[in-house]
Design a protein around this motif. Structure first.
Motif, mmCIF file in Angstrom:
data_model
loop_
_atom_site.group_PDB
_atom_site.id
_atom_site.type_symbol
_atom_site.label_atom_id
_atom_site.label_comp_id
_atom_site.label_asym_id
_atom_site.label_seq_id
_atom_site.Cartn_x
_atom_site.Cartn_y
_atom_site.Cartn_z
ATOM 1 N N PHE A 260 45.721 11.850 -78.077
ATOM 2 C CA PHE A 260 46.785 12.822 -78.313
ATOM 3 C C PHE A 260 48.063 12.277 -77.694
ATOM 4 C CE2 PHE A 260 43.313 15.715 -79.085
ATOM 5 C CZ PHE A 260 43.823 16.664 -79.953
ATOM 6 N N GLU A 261 49.188 12.552 -78.346
ATOM 7 C CA GLU A 261 50.488 12.152 -77.810
ATOM 8 C C GLU A 261 51.455 13.318 -77.923
ATOM 9 O OE1 GLU A 261 51.925 8.192 -79.192
ATOM 10 O OE2 GLU A 261 50.029 8.229 -80.311
ATOM 11 N N GLY A 262 52.288 13.453 -76.903
ATOM 12 C CA GLY A 262 53.291 14.505 -76.943
ATOM 13 C C GLY A 262 54.049 14.593 -75.643
ATOM 14 N N VAL B 165 48.272 18.381 -69.790
ATOM 15 C CA VAL B 165 48.547 19.467 -70.730
ATOM 16 C C VAL B 165 49.808 19.107 -71.501
ATOM 17 C CG1 VAL B 165 49.095 21.916 -71.006
ATOM 18 C CG2 VAL B 165 47.402 21.199 -69.303
ATOM 19 N N LEU B 166 49.668 18.936 -72.811
ATOM 20 C CA LEU B 166 50.752 18.427 -73.643
ATOM 21 C C LEU B 166 51.177 19.426 -74.711
ATOM 22 C CD1 LEU B 166 49.480 14.824 -74.511
ATOM 23 C CD2 LEU B 166 50.851 15.528 -72.523
ATOM 24 N N VAL B 167 52.454 19.382 -75.043
ATOM 25 C CA VAL B 167 52.931 19.895 -76.321
ATOM 26 C C VAL B 167 52.781 18.712 -77.276
ATOM 27 C CG1 VAL B 167 54.935 20.740 -77.589
ATOM 28 C CG2 VAL B 167 54.477 21.566 -75.269
ATOM 29 N N ALA B 168 51.703 18.719 -78.039
ATOM 30 C CA ALA B 168 51.265 17.527 -78.769
ATOM 31 C C ALA B 168 51.924 17.432 -80.146
ATOM 32 C CB ALA B 168 49.752 17.531 -78.920
ATOM 33 N N LEU B 169 52.333 16.206 -80.487
ATOM 34 C CA LEU B 169 52.941 15.905 -81.787
ATOM 35 C C LEU B 169 52.086 14.966 -82.627
ATOM 36 C CD1 LEU B 169 56.568 15.146 -80.506
ATOM 37 C CD2 LEU B 169 55.567 17.365 -81.048
ATOM 38 N N ARG B 170 51.161 14.258 -81.985
ATOM 39 C CA ARG B 170 50.321 13.285 -82.671
ATOM 40 C C ARG B 170 48.877 13.397 -82.198
ATOM 41 N NH1 ARG B 170 52.546 9.037 -85.263
ATOM 42 N NH2 ARG B 170 51.025 7.521 -84.503
ATOM 43 N N GLY C 116 49.515 21.089 -86.912
ATOM 44 C CA GLY C 116 50.830 20.502 -86.918
ATOM 45 C C GLY C 116 51.904 21.374 -87.548
ATOM 46 N N PRO C 117 53.137 21.017 -87.278
ATOM 47 C CA PRO C 117 53.531 19.736 -86.678
ATOM 48 C C PRO C 117 53.433 19.658 -85.159
ATOM 49 C CG PRO C 117 55.476 20.972 -87.281
ATOM 50 C CD PRO C 117 54.313 21.759 -87.797
#
Length: 217
Positions: free
Chosen positions: A101-103, A145-150, A162-163
């Motif tokens: 995960f990325e964000g 803990v991320l606001v994930a974009l990918r 998504g998004p």
């Protein structure tokens, strides 16, 4: 028939893991449209969910903050990104290993908004119009803990929330709210959609909901 059924149940975990390995290496993407494609399963508690594009998506940050704000997708992409690779564990039992995960760290967004001293928690709302989740402020500030974009090295698809979605790595996947549209800082923890239906609010993998799964972190 009973014997065949028992054999199927016994073989199911091995078959799922084999399918996941194939799906993760599938260059065509066709396995993603099959049941359990990529190891994930599609869940929505709303009858339908609108699609949001880069032009129409907005993430609102409000509540007990000094500077309420609204982010576009391009603005979120322009912020420093964090990449995590962890197992994803659903409270219903399935697991997808080594999922990237990325964000943007949620803590970065909270810091930019200026959280007020009376704040204790974060409420997360979604543009499906139904789902919600909550974290304590301490949980929300964790580095994982991320606001994930990918996800899986691709932009988040609509089916995967998504998004933009939340990703709370050490918690059961229902805490990782899909179709994220709002982050509201509050003075107490407000139970989310599934907590109102009996799930644990503090959803640590292996230490909640009566389950003993291996931790994802």
């Amino acid at each position: 028939m009973l014997g065949a059924g028992a054999l199927t149940v016994a073989a199911a975990p091995a078959l799922q893991h084999a399918f996941e390995r194939v799906a993760q290496k599938d260059p065509t993407g066709l396995t993603g449209v099959l049941p359990n494609g990529g190891g994930f399963r599609y869940y929505s508690v709303a009858a339908s969910v609108p699609h949001k594009s880069a032009d129409t998506y907005r993430l609102k940050v409000d509540g007990l903050v000094e500077t309420p704000s609204t982010y576009t997708l391009s603005e979120l992409r322009a912020l420093p990104q964090t990449r995590l690779v962890r197992d994803v564990q659903c409270v219903t039992g399935w697991r997808v290993p080594h999922t990237p995960f990325e964000g943007v760290r949620l803590s970065r967004i909270l810091d930019a908004a200026g959280v007020r001293p009376s704040a204790k928690a974060v409420r997360l709302t979604c543009f499906d119009g139904t789902y919600s989740e909550s974290l304590t402020l301490r949980q929300a500030r964790r580095a994982d803990v991320l606001v994930a974009l990918r996800m899986q090295d691709k932009d988040l698809s609509h089916a995967h929330g998504g998004p933009v979605r939340l990703y709370a790595a050490p918690m059961y996947f229902y805490k990782s709210a899909k179709w994220l549209s709002g982050i509201t800082v509050t003075d107490d923890v407000q139970p989310g959609y599934w907590e109102e239906r009996g799930y644990d609010i503090d959803a640590w993998v292996g230490r909640s909901n009566g389950r003993d799964d291996e931790p994802t972190n």
